[in-house]
Design a protein around this motif. Sequence first.
Motif, PDB file in Angstrom:
ATOM      1  N   THR A   1       0.431  -1.069   0.249  1.00 57.69           N
ATOM      2  CA  THR A   1      -0.150   0.083   0.156  1.00 57.69           C
ATOM      3  C   THR A   1       0.630   1.233   0.412  1.00 57.69           C
ATOM      4  O   THR A   1       0.403   2.272  -1.248  1.00 57.69           O
TER       5      THR A   1
ATOM      6  N   THR B   1       3.419   1.660  -0.703  1.00 59.87           N
ATOM      7  CA  THR B   1       4.268   2.080  -1.906  1.00 59.87           C
ATOM      8  C   THR B   1       3.562   2.845  -3.565  1.00 59.87           C
ATOM      9  O   THR B   1       4.250   3.447  -4.301  1.00 59.87           O
ATOM     10  N   LYS B   2       2.115   2.493  -3.458  1.00 64.66           N
ATOM     11  CA  LYS B   2       1.023   2.181  -4.350  1.00 64.66           C
ATOM     12  C   LYS B   2       1.152   4.293  -4.075  1.00 64.66           C
ATOM     13  O   LYS B   2       0.979   5.174  -4.825  1.00 64.66           O
ATOM     14  N   GLU B   3       1.115   4.436  -2.491  1.00 68.96           N
ATOM     15  CA  GLU B   3       0.318   5.604  -2.266  1.00 68.96           C
ATOM     16  C   GLU B   3       2.207   6.475  -2.077  1.00 68.96           C
ATOM     17  O   GLU B   3       0.925   7.586  -1.388  1.00 68.96           O
ATOM     18  N   HIS B   4       3.107   6.531  -1.707  1.00 60.99           N
ATOM     19  CA  HIS B   4       3.576   7.022  -2.049  1.00 60.99           C
ATOM     20  C   HIS B   4       3.763   7.287  -0.121  1.00 60.99           C
ATOM     21  O   HIS B   4       3.940   8.339  -0.166  1.00 60.99           O
TER      22      HIS B   4
END
Length: 192
Positions: free
Chosen positions: A79, A81-84
């Motif tokens: 999560t 990684t996807k949302e920085h």
Amino acid sequence: MTIQMQSKIKDAGLLTRLPIYNIMKTEHIIPLLLLVGCCAVSAQTNSDTNGITHAKTTRPKIYDESADGSKQIADALATATKEHKHVLLQFGANWCGWCHKLHKLFETDKNIAEALKSDYVVVMIDVNKGHNNDTDTKYGHPMRFGLPALVVLNADGKQLVTQDTGKLEEGDHHSPDKVMIFLKDWAPKQKL
């Protein structure tokens, strides 16, 4: 018993030989009643604090005692990684009062809640009775500081910091200002 009979018995020395006579003297009755009352209150207080007669207030279970910490972290990293975002691990247990205080602060302080929502994926790692011991070991034994303990990971899983939450305390609570400084210091840096 009439006063005349008491007087005759007293004169004969019979009444003063009875232990009850000394207890029943007027000057002893009030202290005796106070002593009995104090004992009753003490017994009630002791049974209350031992949980025998007092129903304890149950805290909500903020930690999943059956969750695998490694899997929780793997899911959080995906999560993040996807949302920085970064991952904030909160090591603790449901019986830990300070863990509940920190968790409540995370939820109720508007600025802290917003910072967590925008910059972190929060993972509650249960460590009750040795649960998730491998996770504690993997991150350098953050529990050595006591509970709760915080660890911040970047989205790649690199450990950035371990925080002794005792340093975020102020009296009987966690300082919202100290917590905000910590969260800002370890939030992902914005790319320009």
